[in-house]
Design a protein around this motif. Structure first.
Motif, mmCIF file in Angstrom:
data_model
loop_
_atom_site.group_PDB
_atom_site.id
_atom_site.type_symbol
_atom_site.label_atom_id
_atom_site.label_comp_id
_atom_site.label_asym_id
_atom_site.label_seq_id
_atom_site.Cartn_x
_atom_site.Cartn_y
_atom_site.Cartn_z
ATOM 1 N N MET A 211 42.331 41.612 50.059
ATOM 2 C CA MET A 211 41.502 42.254 49.040
ATOM 3 C C MET A 211 40.371 43.052 49.669
ATOM 4 N N GLY A 212 40.544 43.389 50.953
ATOM 5 C CA GLY A 212 39.522 44.135 51.661
ATOM 6 C C GLY A 212 38.767 43.300 52.663
ATOM 7 N N MET B 117 35.931 44.646 32.092
ATOM 8 C CA MET B 117 34.678 43.900 31.994
ATOM 9 C C MET B 117 34.572 43.144 30.678
ATOM 10 N N MET B 118 35.090 43.724 29.590
ATOM 11 C CA MET B 118 34.991 43.074 28.288
ATOM 12 C C MET B 118 35.984 41.926 28.124
ATOM 13 N N MET B 119 37.119 42.012 28.794
ATOM 14 C CA MET B 119 38.185 41.040 28.553
ATOM 15 C C MET B 119 38.218 39.890 29.554
ATOM 16 N N THR B 120 37.605 40.063 30.708
ATOM 17 C CA THR B 120 37.744 39.054 31.760
ATOM 18 C C THR B 120 36.458 38.264 31.958
ATOM 19 N N HIS C 113 32.279 40.687 38.424
ATOM 20 C CA HIS C 113 32.879 40.858 39.751
ATOM 21 C C HIS C 113 32.779 42.301 40.240
ATOM 22 N N PHE C 114 32.946 43.227 39.359
ATOM 23 C CA PHE C 114 32.802 44.651 39.650
ATOM 24 C C PHE C 114 33.615 45.092 40.874
ATOM 25 N N TYR C 115 34.832 44.589 40.960
ATOM 26 C CA TYR C 115 35.754 45.085 41.978
ATOM 27 C C TYR C 115 36.061 46.554 41.676
ATOM 28 N N LEU C 116 36.345 47.339 42.705
ATOM 29 C CA LEU C 116 36.606 48.764 42.510
ATOM 30 C C LEU C 116 37.911 49.003 41.758
ATOM 31 N N GLY D 43 38.427 41.615 44.849
ATOM 32 C CA GLY D 43 38.799 40.483 44.001
ATOM 33 C C GLY D 43 37.620 39.588 43.712
ATOM 34 N N PHE D 44 37.001 39.045 44.776
ATOM 35 C CA PHE D 44 35.806 38.204 44.687
ATOM 36 C C PHE D 44 36.002 36.960 43.816
#
Length: 775
Positions: free
Chosen positions: A469-470, A262-265, A171-174, A226-227
């Motif tokens: 979420m923007g 990134m590792m946990m979700t 997702h790479f949300y900020l 969020g995405f």
């Protein structure tokens, strides 16, 4: 007139000046502690014990908590099978198992190294093929059937079969997952979370702590993106923070680093879809048989609904006279995959778009001609493979208009000439479509509520279940309410979302956040409008209103509501042309003891899908669009550039054109990233290696199309939604697929008739190998 105007995003000034407050911007309170989740160093097996005794001796570490400290340790939006903290069985590498608590993050990170895990390891399963072989399934869907797919396939003059593969996506949300839990009196908990679903966060926190729902409040001011990644998976982190706050009677802050997040979700679901397609000499699809396999990861999460939507969207924009579509979600030992913009729709649509490129190569035809031939029509070939008829269908016009405006035929000829002569590069051109169904496929989620409060100075506060979420949902709600009252948009404030103000709300997801919550807010505003119109109607009739008399209660039967109009700060009686100002109307209503507040509940009507027969109407309407992309690929390195993209979309009557255009361009680039550079890498033990901006490649400004044209058609026919608008969040994401099919078109130019096996993402390495395969 607020609706239809380019009113700035309600947080734009705050974002630019730094005034917008996100979770980790909230000031530290006296006694507040920090929480660091620590994950297990194994992807599968049994967790025998955790030794954190040495960590507790480290400077700054105050406490540690594990699963045994929770009252309830399982959660899940559909199937409550996922632990908040690992207690026994391990699902995936870096799955949270212990919480370290302290006052300094650097101290906690040093102490983390001293946590020891005793694990009885097992072999993990990391691919869809492995899981299928081992019969590891989370969910198997009922088949979608239309016509006799087997008979039509047997009679088809041409048949192709193969497998289409697309990878996951971060997702790479900020703003990573973040939350702060505050202990309140009587054991209550208030959680401020970066969550798309405050209600689920409230529920998971309450269950984890053994509280009733009325003892937990979840507040969401805004998210830094969020995405879909914060639809379900924000909740367990809030429960972790709440556990610490409850046990220690101190505010607890849990803000994940980008690496840990990134590792946990979970990510977008990778899919591997097997298919067979039958078609005639012209390229008309006669039969499609497909079996879709989604990698759900370790737990169920939302995977079943995501697979369902992929099956709904496997037709793309194309009519299937006969089809048999099956699907299943497999269980692997990777992070539990979850919602992501498009929610399975991209994986389904991309399959049929890839198939059409293969058909074009097989028949030696232009793929656009095949798309035009198979496109859903207005008066025929306009019923989906699940039995829903398309209403006002603009797809044929969209294809035709973009074909003309993008100079497709001329550019096709120029690209063919370039490819025939160039020895160093090859170009590709492809046009794809989106026909995205708007509604939650779980019918009960298609509801929302809103509260509108008008104050004595004429300003308005609005509360809904939508989360910002923007994407601009608050701005659209602001515009809809301002438009209803005929006042400037800056006189309306949309408040932070809170479960104590708006209960049992659905997540802001499925592209329905604006649809549902704008409709609920408008319904509430209309309730106030009617009382103000009733007041003015009585004033015009000479009804006594003084120290001993006042306006009578609203009588709907006697109200001539259609005679009144709210615009430009005036309440006007149209037959007499008499007006009173908005402020005077508000003050008069207050002095006459007429309520200036209203609550409304909205539900989307007309939905109904029978999962047993896989037939019905799962969607309220469709958002449609087309995109044509042109790429150039270096034959020696596989590196490529997107030379040009043209997009044409139908968004009905847009509530905020500027915000909608931003959503289209942003979604396209995010979709383009999914199919090109965003590749997830794991080691042989299942640990994610691409867990930072340095190892995971999202598109940057230089990756965007050199020429980027976005246009919209005029369409006033969508009577199914507020102000005849259409949802925009997810549909344009699917248009990024056009970059991948253009890359496939480029590879096919060198294929010598050999059907492409190009996977997604089509990284430069994948492109180089695909081109080399044909040499």
């Amino acid at each position: 007139m607020s609706v239809g105007q380019n009113i700035p995003h309600d947080s734009s000034r705050g974002h630019v000046t730094g005034g917008s407050v996100f979770i980790d911007d909230r000031p530290m309170m006296a006694g507040e502690v920090l929480v660091l989740p620590v994950g297990v160093p194994a992807a599968a097996g049994r967790l025998k014990s955790i030794d954190y005794s040495q960590a507790l001796k480290c400077r700054g570490v105050l406490a540690a908590f594990t699963a045994k400290d929770l009252s309830h340790n399982s959660w899940g939006t559909i199937v409550p099978e996922q632990p908040i903290l690992v207690a026994d069985k391990i699902g995936h590498y870096d799955e949270p198992a212990v919480l370290l608590v302290g006052t300094d993050m650097e101290d906690l990170l040093r102490a983390k190294k001293h946590v020891q895990f005793e694990i009885e390891k097992e072999n993990g399963v990391f691919t869809i093929d492995e899981a299928i072989k081992l019969d590891r399934f989370i969910y198997k869907a009922n088949a979608f059937k239309v016509g006799d797919a087997d008979a039509a396939m047997a009679q088809a003059p041409h048949r192709l079969k193969g497998a289409f593969e697309c990878g996951g996506q971060e997702h790479f949300y900020l703003e990573s997952n973040a939350c702060i839990a505050y202990p309140m009196e009587d054991g209550q908990i208030e959680v401020h979370a970066s969550s798309q679903h405050p209600t689920e966060t409230q529920h998971v926190v309450a269950e984890a702590l053994g509280l009733s729902l009325h003892e937990v409040v979840c507040v969401v001011k805004r998210m830094g993106g969020g995405f879909g990644g914060k639809e379900s998976q924000a909740a367990p982190f809030a429960a972790m923070a709440a556990l610490v706050a409850s046990k220690m009677k101190r505010p607890a802050r849990l803000c994940l680093s980008k690496d840990d997040d990134m590792m946990m979700t979970g990510k977008r679901h990778p899919f591997k879809n097997y298919y067979e397609v039958g078609f005639d000499n012209d390229g008309r699809i006669l039969s499609l048989k497909a079996h879709l396999y989604a990698d759900g990861g370790a737990y169920a999460d939302l995977s079943s609904s995501i697979l369902d939507r992929a099956m709904f969207h496997v037709d793309g924009a194309y009519y299937l006279p006969a089809a048999h579509i099956e699907g299943a979600v497999v269980r692997t030992n990777l992070y539990s995959n979850t919602a992501f913009r498009g929610f399975g729709g991209p994986q389904g649509t991309m399959t049929i778009e890839s198939i059409i490129e293969d058909m074009a190569l097989h028949l030696k035809k232009d793929a656009l001609a095949i798309r035009e031939l198979n496109c859903y029509q207005k008066d025929h070939n306009n019923v989906t493979h699940y039995g829903q008829a398309l209403g006002h269908n603009p797809l044929p016009e969209l294809f035709a208009d973009l074909k003309k405006s993008s100079d497709y035929e001329k550019r096709r000829q120029e690209i063919d000439a370039f490819n025939a002569s160039s020895k160093t590069a090859v170009r590709g051109l492809s046009m794809t479509a989106t026909k995205f169904g708007i509604a939650f496929t779980a019918r009960f989620l298609n509801q929302g509520n809103a509260s509108v409060n008008v104050h004595k100075d004429g300003t308005v506060q609005v509360s809904t279940g939508a989360t910002e979420m923007g994407q601009g949902v608050n701005t659209k709600i602001q515009q809809v309410v301002a438009h209803a009252f005929g006042i400037p948009a800056h006189d309306v404030k949309v408040m932070a979302t809170s479960t104590e103000k708006n209960h049992n709300t659905s997540p802001t997801a499925a592209s329905s956040g604006s649809d549902i919550n704008c409709a609920a807010a408008l319904k509430a505003a209309v309730g106030i409008q009617k009382r103000l119109a009733w007041l003015f109607q009585n004033i015009l009739a000479g009804t006594p209103m003084n120290d001993i008399a006042e306006c009578p209660p609203l009588d709907e039967a006697k109200l001539k509501f259609e005679e009144f109009h709210f615009e430009n700060g005036l309440l006007t009686h149209k037959p007499s042309s008499k007006s009173m100002t908005w402020l005077d109307a508000v003050k008069q209503a207050y002095f006459n003891r007429l309520s200036l507040g209203e609550y409304a509940h909205f539900k989307t009507e007309g939905l109904g899908f029978d999962k047993k027969t896989s037939q019905g109407t799962p969607f309220k309407y469709f958002t449609n669009g087309v995109a044509v992309s042109e790429v150039q690929v270096d034959l020696f390195t596989g590196e490529y550039k997107v030379l040009r993209t043209d997009i044409l979309m139908d968004l009905g009557r847009r509530i905020n054109p500027g915000i909608d255009k931003g959503q289209v361009t942003g979604a396209f680039v995010q979709g383009m990233g999914w199919v090109t550079s965003e590749k997830l890498f794991h080691n042989k033990e299942g640990k994610l290696l691409s867990h930072s901006p340095t190892t995971y490649k999202i598109p940057n400004v230089q990756d965007t199309p050199r020429v980027f044209n976005v246009e919209f058609i005029e369409n006033h026919e969508n009577r199914e939604n507020v102000h005849r608008s259409k949802a925009v969040g997810e549909p344009p994401f699917l248009l990024g697929i056009s970059v991948w099919t253009a890359l496939k078109d480029a590879a096919n130019a060198k294929s010598k008739g050999l059907i492409s096996t190009l996977k997604s993402p089509a990284t430069p390495e994948e492109m180089l190998m695909e081109i080399a395969r044909h040499e």
